[in-house]
Scaffold this motif. Structure first.
Motif, PDB file in Angstrom:
ATOM      1  N   VAL A  43       0.679  -1.022   0.033  1.00  0.00           N
ATOM      2  CA  VAL A  43      -0.137  -0.027   0.089  1.00  0.00           C
ATOM      3  C   VAL A  43       0.891   1.129  -0.080  1.00  0.00           C
ATOM      4  N   ALA A  44       1.905   1.335   0.591  1.00  0.00           N
ATOM      5  CA  ALA A  44       2.853   2.367   0.995  1.00  0.00           C
ATOM      6  C   ALA A  44       3.516   2.464  -0.534  1.00  0.00           C
ATOM      7  N   ALA A  45       3.796   1.663  -1.241  1.00  0.00           N
ATOM      8  CA  ALA A  45       4.239   1.613  -2.517  1.00  0.00           C
ATOM      9  C   ALA A  45       3.544   2.056  -3.558  1.00  0.00           C
ATOM     10  N   VAL A  46       2.082   1.602  -3.598  1.00  0.00           N
ATOM     11  CA  VAL A  46       1.144   2.052  -4.332  1.00  0.00           C
ATOM     12  C   VAL A  46       1.036   3.579  -4.116  1.00  0.00           C
ATOM     13  N   LEU A  47       0.932   4.362  -2.914  1.00  0.00           N
ATOM     14  CA  LEU A  47       0.605   5.554  -2.764  1.00  0.00           C
ATOM     15  C   LEU A  47       1.824   6.470  -3.056  1.00  0.00           C
ATOM     16  N   ILE A  48       3.012   5.740  -2.796  1.00  0.00           N
ATOM     17  CA  ILE A  48       4.258   6.578  -3.251  1.00  0.00           C
ATOM     18  C   ILE A  48       4.392   6.739  -4.864  1.00  0.00           C
ATOM     19  N   VAL A  49       4.007   5.710  -5.479  1.00  0.00           N
ATOM     20  CA  VAL A  49       4.158   5.791  -6.803  1.00  0.00           C
ATOM     21  C   VAL A  49       2.843   6.779  -7.590  1.00  0.00           C
ATOM     22  N   PHE A  50       1.825   6.480  -7.038  1.00  0.00           N
ATOM     23  CA  PHE A  50       0.514   6.976  -7.853  1.00  0.00           C
ATOM     24  C   PHE A  50       0.426   8.432  -7.499  1.00  0.00           C
ATOM     25  N   ILE A  51       0.743   8.655  -6.282  1.00  0.00           N
ATOM     26  CA  ILE A  51       0.574  10.370  -6.180  1.00  0.00           C
ATOM     27  C   ILE A  51       1.573  11.393  -6.858  1.00  0.00           C
ATOM     28  N   PRO A  52       2.678  11.082  -7.117  1.00  0.00           N
ATOM     29  CA  PRO A  52       3.574  11.959  -7.840  1.00  0.00           C
ATOM     30  C   PRO A  52       3.479  11.648  -9.233  1.00  0.00           C
ATOM     31  N   THR A  53       2.900  10.506  -9.767  1.00  0.00           N
ATOM     32  CA  THR A  53       2.822  10.403 -11.213  1.00  0.00           C
ATOM     33  C   THR A  53       1.686  11.180 -11.630  1.00  0.00           C
ATOM     34  N   ILE A  54       0.520  11.299 -10.973  1.00  0.00           N
ATOM     35  CA  ILE A  54      -0.590  12.213 -11.314  1.00  0.00           C
ATOM     36  C   ILE A  54       0.004  13.708 -11.579  1.00  0.00           C
ATOM     37  N   GLY A  55       1.011  14.029 -10.829  1.00  0.00           N
ATOM     38  CA  GLY A  55       1.413  15.456 -10.804  1.00  0.00           C
ATOM     39  C   GLY A  55       2.721  15.729 -11.838  1.00  0.00           C
ATOM     40  N   VAL A  77      -6.737  12.498  -6.674  1.00  0.00           N
ATOM     41  CA  VAL A  77      -5.810  11.968  -6.122  1.00  0.00           C
ATOM     42  C   VAL A  77      -6.377  11.477  -4.666  1.00  0.00           C
ATOM     43  N   ALA A  78      -6.693  12.437  -3.880  1.00  0.00           N
ATOM     44  CA  ALA A  78      -7.030  12.312  -2.523  1.00  0.00           C
ATOM     45  C   ALA A  78      -8.080  11.138  -2.128  1.00  0.00           C
ATOM     46  N   THR A  79      -9.068  11.125  -3.258  1.00  0.00           N
ATOM     47  CA  THR A  79     -10.217  10.211  -3.174  1.00  0.00           C
ATOM     48  C   THR A  79      -9.498   8.833  -3.239  1.00  0.00           C
ATOM     49  N   ILE A  80      -8.808   8.890  -4.428  1.00  0.00           N
ATOM     50  CA  ILE A  80      -8.107   7.249  -4.574  1.00  0.00           C
ATOM     51  C   ILE A  80      -7.169   6.699  -3.634  1.00  0.00           C
ATOM     52  N   SER A  81      -6.411   7.849  -3.069  1.00  0.00           N
ATOM     53  CA  SER A  81      -5.476   7.490  -2.207  1.00  0.00           C
ATOM     54  C   SER A  81      -6.074   7.035  -0.654  1.00  0.00           C
ATOM     55  N   LEU A  82      -7.039   7.731  -0.325  1.00  0.00           N
ATOM     56  CA  LEU A  82      -7.794   7.506   0.888  1.00  0.00           C
ATOM     57  C   LEU A  82      -8.687   6.126   0.694  1.00  0.00           C
ATOM     58  N   LEU A  83      -9.135   5.731  -0.413  1.00  0.00           N
ATOM     59  CA  LEU A  83      -9.716   4.687  -0.670  1.00  0.00           C
ATOM     60  C   LEU A  83      -8.817   3.503  -0.441  1.00  0.00           C
ATOM     61  N   PHE A  84      -7.520   3.682  -1.056  1.00  0.00           N
ATOM     62  CA  PHE A  84      -6.560   2.586  -0.823  1.00  0.00           C
ATOM     63  C   PHE A  84      -6.183   2.551   0.961  1.00  0.00           C
ATOM     64  N   PHE A 112      -8.086   3.252   3.212  1.00  0.00           N
ATOM     65  CA  PHE A 112      -9.240   2.699   3.873  1.00  0.00           C
ATOM     66  C   PHE A 112      -9.238   1.244   3.825  1.00  0.00           C
ATOM     67  N   LEU A 113      -9.322   0.778   2.605  1.00  0.00           N
ATOM     68  CA  LEU A 113      -9.077  -0.618   2.092  1.00  0.00           C
ATOM     69  C   LEU A 113      -8.233  -1.338   3.153  1.00  0.00           C
ATOM     70  N   ASN A 114      -7.024  -0.587   3.139  1.00  0.00           N
ATOM     71  CA  ASN A 114      -5.926  -1.472   3.980  1.00  0.00           C
ATOM     72  C   ASN A 114      -6.331  -1.577   5.194  1.00  0.00           C
ATOM     73  N   ARG A 115      -6.759  -0.361   5.925  1.00  0.00           N
ATOM     74  CA  ARG A 115      -7.260  -0.437   7.396  1.00  0.00           C
ATOM     75  C   ARG A 115      -8.357  -1.425   7.734  1.00  0.00           C
ATOM     76  N   ARG A 116      -9.204  -1.511   6.728  1.00  0.00           N
ATOM     77  CA  ARG A 116     -10.373  -2.479   6.955  1.00  0.00           C
ATOM     78  C   ARG A 116     -10.213  -3.889   7.137  1.00  0.00           C
ATOM     79  N   TRP A 117      -9.079  -4.019   5.897  1.00  0.00           N
ATOM     80  CA  TRP A 117      -8.536  -5.410   5.746  1.00  0.00           C
ATOM     81  C   TRP A 117      -7.730  -5.888   6.691  1.00  0.00           C
ATOM     82  N   LEU A 118      -6.783  -5.041   7.399  1.00  0.00           N
ATOM     83  CA  LEU A 118      -6.131  -5.222   8.573  1.00  0.00           C
ATOM     84  C   LEU A 118      -6.918  -5.527   9.790  1.00  0.00           C
ATOM     85  N   ARG A 119      -7.957  -4.663   9.973  1.00  0.00           N
ATOM     86  CA  ARG A 119      -8.638  -4.946  10.984  1.00  0.00           C
ATOM     87  C   ARG A 119      -9.491  -6.327  11.201  1.00  0.00           C
ATOM     88  N   GLY A 120     -10.000  -6.618   9.737  1.00  0.00           N
ATOM     89  CA  GLY A 120     -10.586  -7.986   9.807  1.00  0.00           C
ATOM     90  C   GLY A 120      -9.849  -9.016  10.155  1.00  0.00           C
TER      91      GLY A 120
END
Lengths: 630, 291
Positions: free
Chosen positions: B216-228, B272-279, B281-289
């Protein structure tokens, strides 16, 4: 060893993908042609010469280096503030504040670029310059700095700072001498990372750069003019080589040598006396210390014993000055300690983790607290040698602290504290990190050391055996209060309550009844019988009515076949036999009580080990009974 | 008085320490972001800014298809780049973490990061050299006689942008995954095998789930800057590969229309914020499960 054949092959292919473009750099830097394409036109160093002659490029390089240098300093300073704060105790909104500072990490750079362009140029009317770029780069580099420094600050054992203050440094001294050197690798990498990010940053710099471009902005311009491109490639070659150099510099200086002279340790005068009155400690809603009254005598070896969470360490840290009192008073040597900080108290501490400063040698660790001392260097060196001799580490002064074994670290911690001639030495579970053999050896050494130096020792431990062996007096603590305070023998033989009795050694606890209270106390023990006992056998007091009676297993005995006794006996049946070699533990069931009685017997010559189910007689003596308050 | 809110003097000190970086972030982040929010509701009137409140910029972004197209393409390219980069990076991180001798791990990581000590712009430009019309691949293939004229399908399009970005962000994907893999207690893997799972099932049931935070960290680190990023699309994207960041840059620096640029930047940020938060959030939920 697993080889991971196909994964290794994949990784190598991946590395080729990563290196493919980079390999082209030197090729075109040394190619004489202007056009960057194959076939090559011939070897030449003219692009390197062109680099040297290009004044605009030289300005750009100078700008970029200035910006990167300023950014690395500013971002690291802000990062130190935030990371240090992050590692300290929480307050409302702290997470939110630090989270906000980290926000640039999750914003595309172009957003930051346009936002700063609008505020600087359109709103404030500032002309873009190196400073606008520095301001922006500091903003985006600070989160990286925090992320790097967080690890450094959080891995720092808080005992290091406390140890420094315990040894006489104030907060700034502790930061400068201990924390800063320990987080220095983090600071250096934070500065390096900030420097390289700033040096290579283009997206923001393109928006905010002044009339003189930075290097990336110049390169961007050059990509539009094909004939200057090979020159840029020549520029980037040395950068690859140079940018890695700082990674290989040594961060910790080697330990400095220290003169080694052997001499005896001087005896210290002992004058300390600690008085605590009505001490209370609250952590928010948690009541950690619930009214402690305590007097610790001069030259005494005093132990605070209790299960984990009973408040014994809190009490010790209160005496050291690392915790403030919520209520109550504390005097050391007649002086009220309310306003005296840890570094000015006549106490020194041996920390549970020992808190041996990893960036200093053994001698430097021991000499840490002497910094404020007026005596000469030679005098201090002599003291260090003596202190090391005293703890049996003569000749270890030059060793690096991290090369020591657990027992040696403990000795260094002792020497470091004792060299300051404290009135009270505080020991926080000092033996818990050692193996059994080492622990027993250190127990004996600590007792000897305490007798020699005559300093008051206060030991915190959860190990009842350790407390019994070492102490002059013991205070047993439960849930923030002292349950009983007595010398080891009294504590063992006459525990005042069920809790103390069960915490220290093995104890049979039988239901009983107190008939009469007077010069003698008349009791009846269920399963054994009636007896009259002395008032000292009810240290917690006795009132007429039902009660609990304790008997230690070794004060009971089994009547073996062929033996006779004039003592009282009770009939029972062997329920369980546990053979320990030198001893055998029998559980004997008596009529009228549910729980069998545990009896320990020495395995003397000719004495058989009884079998389960064997009928037997239990010998008991009223002098070993103790009335326990519930 | 203000310090009364803190439980301890240490809390007050912690507050005093966090204040300088926080104030800096307020002044250089919160204030400028508020300014572009304000600007996005204004309009450019030739050389001056008309400060009447209006949704005109947003209306324009919705009405004119070019903006929607660019935004959609940006998101598509960023997600594609992210997926490719992370999928390519995972086995490398896995190899270094699990198969490399501990004493050599840092050497391998060092090897992986060396290419990224050259300037980002230069690296992007080198891909142009490799993929270009007269580039390394085309001239090589021509020289070998495999093709008779330069391939045009490999340059100046979205594919070229994706390859270049996947290269540019490789270490940013490898390192967080590597760290997550390193943290996994090796006795867990032994426990899994002890309980009867083979190596592949152990990977699926133990290693992969435990490495998700790193992914998830890798996804965010790559996704956020590429959009800009507007460098790569500008140099390699051709006309069909331009992205939203190019448009924002054009609005600000060439067309001098800061309000419309601000509105575009905010819309991009929102995506960017919506998609990042989605990631996240999914990660959190998944980990809590799991816990």
């Amino acid at each position: 060893m697993k080889k991971g054949g196909s994964l290794r092959g994949y990784t190598i292919v991946y590395l080729i993908f990563l290196y493919a473009p980079i390999i082209l750099l030197p090729i075109f830097a040394f190619n004489s042609g202007t056009i960057i394409a194959f076939p090559l036109s011939g070897f030449s160093t003219k692009w390197f010469a062109a680099l040297h002659d290009n004044t605009l490029l030289r300005t750009a390089v100078k700008n970029s280096l200035t910006i990167a240098a300023c950014t690395s300093v500013f971002a690291t300073l802000l990062g130190i503030c935030a990371a240090r704060s992050g590692a300290m105790s929480d307050f409302a909104f702290k997470k939110g504040m630090i989270g906000f500072i980290m926000l640039p990490l999750v914003l595309p750079e172009i957003i930051i670029a346009v936002a700063l362009l609008v505020i600087f140029v359109q709103v404030l009317g500032i002309t873009p310059s190196n400073w606008t770029v520095i301001a922006a780069h500091t903003l985006i580099c600070t989160p990286f700095s925090i992320a790097i420094l967080n690890g450094a600050f959080q891995n720092l054992d808080p005992a290091f700072e406390e140890a420094a203050m315990d040894l006489g440094e104030n907060r700034w001294g502790a930061f400068r001498l201990v924390i800063l050197p320990l987080v220095m690798p983090g600071i250096i990498s934070s500065m390096l990372i900030s420097f390289t990010i700033s040096l290579d940053e283009f997206i923001i710099a393109f928006f905010l750069t002044g009339s003189n471009p930075t290097m990336p902005v110049y390169i961007w311009g050059a990509t539009r003019f094909v004939d200057s491109l090979p020159m840029i490639m020549a520029l980037d070659n040395p950068r690859v080589a140079v940018s890695h150099a700082p990674h290989h510099c040594r961060i910790f200086p080697p330990p400095r040598p220290c003169p080694d002279r052997r001499q005896g340790y001087r005896r210290l005068p002992v004058t300390a006396l600690i008085q605590l009155r009505g001490v209370q400690k609250w952590y928010g809603d948690y009541h950690a210390l619930r009214g402690i009254d305590l007097e610790i005598r001069q030259g005494e070896f005093f132990s605070l014993l209790g299960p984990s969470g009973c408040g014994k360490t809190t009490l010790l840290r209160t005496i050291a000055g690392f915790e403030t009192l919520s209520e109550g008073t504390m005097h050391i040597d007649g002086r009220d300690m309310a306003t005296v900080p840890a570094n000015e108290r006549p106490t020194n501490m041996v920390f549970q983790s020992y808190a041996i400063f990893p960036h200093l040698s053994v001698a430097e660790n021991v000499a840490f607290g002497l910094r404020r001392d007026k005596s000469s260097k030679e005098q201090k060196a002599k003291q260090v040698t003596e202190a090391l001799e005293m703890v049996g580490l003569g000749g270890y002064g030059n060793r690096a602290a991290h090369a020591l074994s657990g027992g040696q670290r403990q000795r260094v911690a002792l020497a470091r504290a004792l060299i300051l001639k404290p009135k009270v030495l505080l020991l926080d579970e000092p033996l818990s990190a050692l193996d059994k053999k080492m622990r027993e050896q250190m127990q004996v050494e600590l007792i000897r050391l305490q007798r020699n130096v005559g300093i008051t020792f206060i030991l915190v431990t959860h190990d009842q055996e350790e407390a019994l062996v070492m102490s002059d007096r013991i205070a047993v603590m439960f849930e923030g209060a002292i349950g009983q305070m007595a010398d080891p023998e009294e504590l063992y033989r006459r525990p005042n309550s069920r809790k103390v009795a069960e915490f220290i050694g093995k104890m049979n606890i039988l239901p009983g009844h107190v008939h009469s209270v007077g010069n003698q106390i008349g009791v009846e023990v269920r399963g054994l019988g009636k007896a009259d006992i002395g008032p000292d056998q009810a240290p917690g007091g006795a009132i007429v009515g039902d009660t609990l009676i304790g008997i230690r297993p070794e004060t009971l005995a089994i009547l073996f076949p062929g033996e006779v006794t004039s003592n009282r006996t009770a009939d029972g049946v062997v329920d369980e036999v546990v053979y320990y070699g030198d001893m055998t533990y029998y559980d004997v069931k008596l009529p009228g009580i549910d729980k069998p009685l545990t009896i320990s017997m020495k395995n003397l010559i000719g004495r058989p080990v009884l079998e389960v189910g064997a009928p037997t007689k239990v010998i008991w003596d009223e002098r070993s009974l103790v009335v326990l308050s519930k | 008085m203000a310090f009364g809110r803190f439980n301890s003097p240490e809390g007050a000190r912690a507050f005093a320490l966090v204040l300088p970086p926080f104030v800096y972030a307020i002044l250089l982040l919160a204030v400028p972001l508020s300014a572009i929010v304000l600007f996005s509701f204004w309009t450019q009137d030739f050389t001056s800014v008309d400060t009447t409140f209006t949704f005109a910029n947003y209306q324009k972004i919705i009405d004119e298809p070019i903006y929607g197209t660019l935004l959609a393409r940006s998101l598509k390219v960023s997600l594609l780049v992210t997926a490719i980069t992370v999928i390519l990076a995972y086995p490398v991180a896995y190899f270094v973490s699990f198969y490399v001798d501990p004493s050599r791990k840092s050497l391998w990581l060092f090897l992986i990061t060396i290419p990224f000590w050259t300037s980002y712009l230069i690296r992007v430009f080198l891909w142009k050299v490799i993929l270009g019309y007269n580039g390394v691949i085309n001239s090589g293939l021509l020289g070998l006689g495999i093709i008779s004229e330069p391939l045009q399908s490999i340059n100046y399009n979205v594919g070229a942008v994706v390859v270049t970005l996947a290269h540019a962000y490789a270490p940013f994907a490898i390192l967080p995954i590597f760290v997550a893999l390193e943290k996994i207690d090796r006795s867990l893997l032994e426990a899994s095998q002890d309980l009867g799972e083979n190596r592949i099932m152990t990977f699926i049931r133990v290693t992969l789930p435990l490495s998700v935070p790193g992914v998830v960290a890798a996804v965010l680190i790559v996704f956020i800057p590429t959009i800009g990023d507007y460098v790569t699309p500008e140099l390699l994207g051709g006309s069909s590969g331009k992205l939203i960041a190019n448009m924002i840059q054009t609005q600000f620096l060439q067309l001098n229309n800061a309000p419309l640029g601000a509105a575009l930047a905010l819309v991009a940020m929102l995506c960017v914020a919506t998609i990042s938060l989605l990631f996240v959030f999914l990660n959190r939920r998944w980990l809590r499960g799991r816990s």
